[in-house]
Write a protein that holds these residues in place. Structure first.
Motif, mmCIF file in Angstrom:
data_model
loop_
_atom_site.group_PDB
_atom_site.id
_atom_site.type_symbol
_atom_site.label_atom_id
_atom_site.label_comp_id
_atom_site.label_asym_id
_atom_site.label_seq_id
_atom_site.Cartn_x
_atom_site.Cartn_y
_atom_site.Cartn_z
ATOM 1 N N ALA A 51 0.862 -1.110 0.098
ATOM 2 C CA ALA A 51 -0.150 -0.032 0.009
ATOM 3 C C ALA A 51 0.957 1.204 -0.005
ATOM 4 O O ALA A 51 0.479 2.200 -0.528
ATOM 5 C CB ALA A 51 -1.076 -0.102 1.126
ATOM 6 N N LYS A 52 1.978 1.348 0.698
ATOM 7 C CA LYS A 52 2.719 2.399 0.822
ATOM 8 C C LYS A 52 3.593 2.799 -0.597
ATOM 9 O O LYS A 52 3.747 3.567 -0.845
ATOM 10 C CB LYS A 52 4.080 2.283 1.714
ATOM 11 C CG LYS A 52 3.489 2.449 3.331
ATOM 12 C CD LYS A 52 3.282 4.178 3.400
ATOM 13 C CE LYS A 52 2.903 4.452 4.795
ATOM 14 N NZ LYS A 52 2.314 5.702 5.012
ATOM 15 N N GLU A 68 1.017 4.140 -2.681
ATOM 16 C CA GLU A 68 0.308 5.552 -2.106
ATOM 17 C C GLU A 68 0.245 6.607 -2.906
ATOM 18 O O GLU A 68 -0.858 7.295 -3.080
ATOM 19 C CB GLU A 68 1.002 5.863 -0.789
ATOM 20 C CG GLU A 68 0.262 6.802 0.012
ATOM 21 C CD GLU A 68 0.756 7.049 1.270
ATOM 22 O OE1 GLU A 68 0.077 7.665 2.058
ATOM 23 O OE2 GLU A 68 1.772 6.836 1.587
ATOM 24 N N GLN A 69 1.510 7.098 -3.268
ATOM 25 C CA GLN A 69 1.737 8.329 -4.396
ATOM 26 C C GLN A 69 0.917 8.053 -5.530
ATOM 27 O O GLN A 69 -0.048 8.853 -5.841
ATOM 28 C CB GLN A 69 3.131 8.541 -4.582
ATOM 29 C CG GLN A 69 3.823 8.988 -3.338
ATOM 30 C CD GLN A 69 3.099 10.354 -2.807
ATOM 31 O OE1 GLN A 69 2.620 11.267 -3.198
ATOM 32 N NE2 GLN A 69 3.044 10.232 -1.189
ATOM 33 N N SER A 109 -1.612 6.174 -5.857
ATOM 34 C CA SER A 109 -3.251 6.211 -5.688
ATOM 35 C C SER A 109 -3.853 7.670 -5.348
ATOM 36 O O SER A 109 -4.723 8.397 -5.808
ATOM 37 C CB SER A 109 -3.545 5.485 -4.310
ATOM 38 O OG SER A 109 -3.293 3.945 -4.852
ATOM 39 N N LYS A 110 -2.780 8.559 -4.526
ATOM 40 C CA LYS A 110 -2.990 9.922 -4.437
ATOM 41 C C LYS A 110 -3.444 10.711 -5.661
ATOM 42 O O LYS A 110 -4.193 11.557 -5.844
ATOM 43 C CB LYS A 110 -1.991 10.518 -3.460
ATOM 44 C CG LYS A 110 -2.251 10.203 -1.893
ATOM 45 C CD LYS A 110 -1.044 10.629 -1.278
ATOM 46 C CE LYS A 110 -1.435 10.524 0.290
ATOM 47 N NZ LYS A 110 -0.465 11.188 0.922
ATOM 48 N N ASP A 115 -9.280 9.764 0.560
ATOM 49 C CA ASP A 115 -8.175 9.725 1.533
ATOM 50 C C ASP A 115 -8.240 8.737 2.405
ATOM 51 O O ASP A 115 -7.319 7.934 2.908
ATOM 52 C CB ASP A 115 -7.926 11.215 2.071
ATOM 53 C CG ASP A 115 -7.540 12.209 1.226
ATOM 54 O OD1 ASP A 115 -7.051 12.005 0.228
ATOM 55 O OD2 ASP A 115 -7.666 13.371 1.712
ATOM 56 N N ILE A 150 -7.618 5.540 0.523
ATOM 57 C CA ILE A 150 -6.175 5.197 0.445
ATOM 58 C C ILE A 150 -5.637 4.576 1.824
ATOM 59 O O ILE A 150 -4.756 3.650 1.976
ATOM 60 C CB ILE A 150 -5.406 6.440 -0.012
ATOM 61 C CG1 ILE A 150 -5.779 6.649 -1.349
ATOM 62 C CG2 ILE A 150 -3.931 6.216 0.101
ATOM 63 C CD1 ILE A 150 -5.468 8.241 -1.991
ATOM 64 N N LYS A 151 -5.990 5.442 3.015
ATOM 65 C CA LYS A 151 -5.430 4.672 4.169
ATOM 66 C C LYS A 151 -5.935 3.306 4.540
ATOM 67 O O LYS A 151 -5.131 2.445 5.096
ATOM 68 C CB LYS A 151 -6.176 5.627 5.388
ATOM 69 C CG LYS A 151 -5.452 5.697 6.770
ATOM 70 C CD LYS A 151 -5.786 6.884 7.433
ATOM 71 C CE LYS A 151 -5.412 6.677 8.890
ATOM 72 N NZ LYS A 151 -4.005 6.873 9.254
ATOM 73 N N GLU A 207 -3.935 0.171 3.432
ATOM 74 C CA GLU A 207 -2.921 -0.262 4.158
ATOM 75 C C GLU A 207 -3.434 -1.426 5.555
ATOM 76 O O GLU A 207 -2.677 -2.207 5.828
ATOM 77 C CB GLU A 207 -2.221 0.843 4.990
ATOM 78 C CG GLU A 207 -1.546 1.570 4.140
ATOM 79 C CD GLU A 207 -0.799 2.599 5.059
ATOM 80 O OE1 GLU A 207 -0.464 2.492 6.287
ATOM 81 O OE2 GLU A 207 -0.817 4.104 4.667
ATOM 82 N N TYR A 247 -7.744 -2.468 -0.857
ATOM 83 C CA TYR A 247 -6.564 -2.564 -1.604
ATOM 84 C C TYR A 247 -6.890 -3.076 -2.937
ATOM 85 O O TYR A 247 -6.854 -2.563 -4.094
ATOM 86 C CB TYR A 247 -5.216 -3.592 -1.009
ATOM 87 C CG TYR A 247 -4.091 -3.469 -1.938
ATOM 88 C CD1 TYR A 247 -3.300 -2.356 -1.746
ATOM 89 C CD2 TYR A 247 -3.958 -4.381 -2.862
ATOM 90 C CE1 TYR A 247 -1.858 -2.364 -2.710
ATOM 91 C CE2 TYR A 247 -2.800 -4.632 -3.578
ATOM 92 C CZ TYR A 247 -1.762 -3.441 -3.607
ATOM 93 O OH TYR A 247 -0.651 -3.501 -4.428
#
Length: 166
Positions: A12-13, A16-17, A19-20, A140, A143-144, A147, A153
């Protein structure tokens, strides 16, 4: 499942970018049918996902408890609201009621069953929130949740494939 859960925060990390950026672009040009697409992806994912084999959300995070949730659960335990609140809850940095401990006090760790399932908080019954109306408003949070929740996911990754944005 356990291997995937171990890898999930890292996966996920790594995404993350991406996905953002994806959700920022999606917010600018939100398709009218996004909620329907999300509901379809959610339904498809949960045809293959059994939360009882995972329980990661209950083991690692706390839902927000509304006053209505607190009253309902207190009544279930035949406790005074104040007693229930003092025993199980605390205020978080945003001044929301959350559990004092993780894993959840109401999770049976033997089988991942919720011992208060019929009166569980609204946040629990709606988790991971990937099928809710006006989904784009909680990008947001989603996205959190990638994880924590393998289904979240998978749904986000499936959305990126189904609705590619240049």
């Amino acid at each position: 499942m356990e291997e995937f859960l171990k890898e999930l925060p890292k996966l996920a990390k790594e995404k993350e970018q991406e996905s953002k950026k994806y959700f920022q672009k999606l917010k600018k040009r939100t398709p009218k049918n996004l909620d329907l697409i999300m509901q379809d992806l959610h339904t498809q994912e949960f045809e293959n996902t059994d939360c009882l084999t995972c329980g990661n959300c209950c083991k690692t995070t706390s839902p927000i408890f509304t006053l209505k949730d607190i009253e309902k659960i207190s009544k279930h335990f035949r406790m005074k609201v104040l007693d229930f609140t003092n025993q199980y809850l605390k205020r978080d940095e945003d001044d929301f009621y959350v559990l004092k401990t993780a894993p959840c006090s109401f999770l049976d760790l033997e089988d991942n069953m919720c011992t208060i399932y019929d009166v569980r908080p609204k946040a629990c019954s709606e988790y991971p929130h990937t099928d809710r109306r006006k989904f784009i408003q909680i990008a947001d949070l989603t996205i959190k949740n990638t994880e924590i929740c393998p289904a979240a996911y998978n749904i986000v990754e499936a959305l990126k494939k189904k609705l590619p944005i240049n």
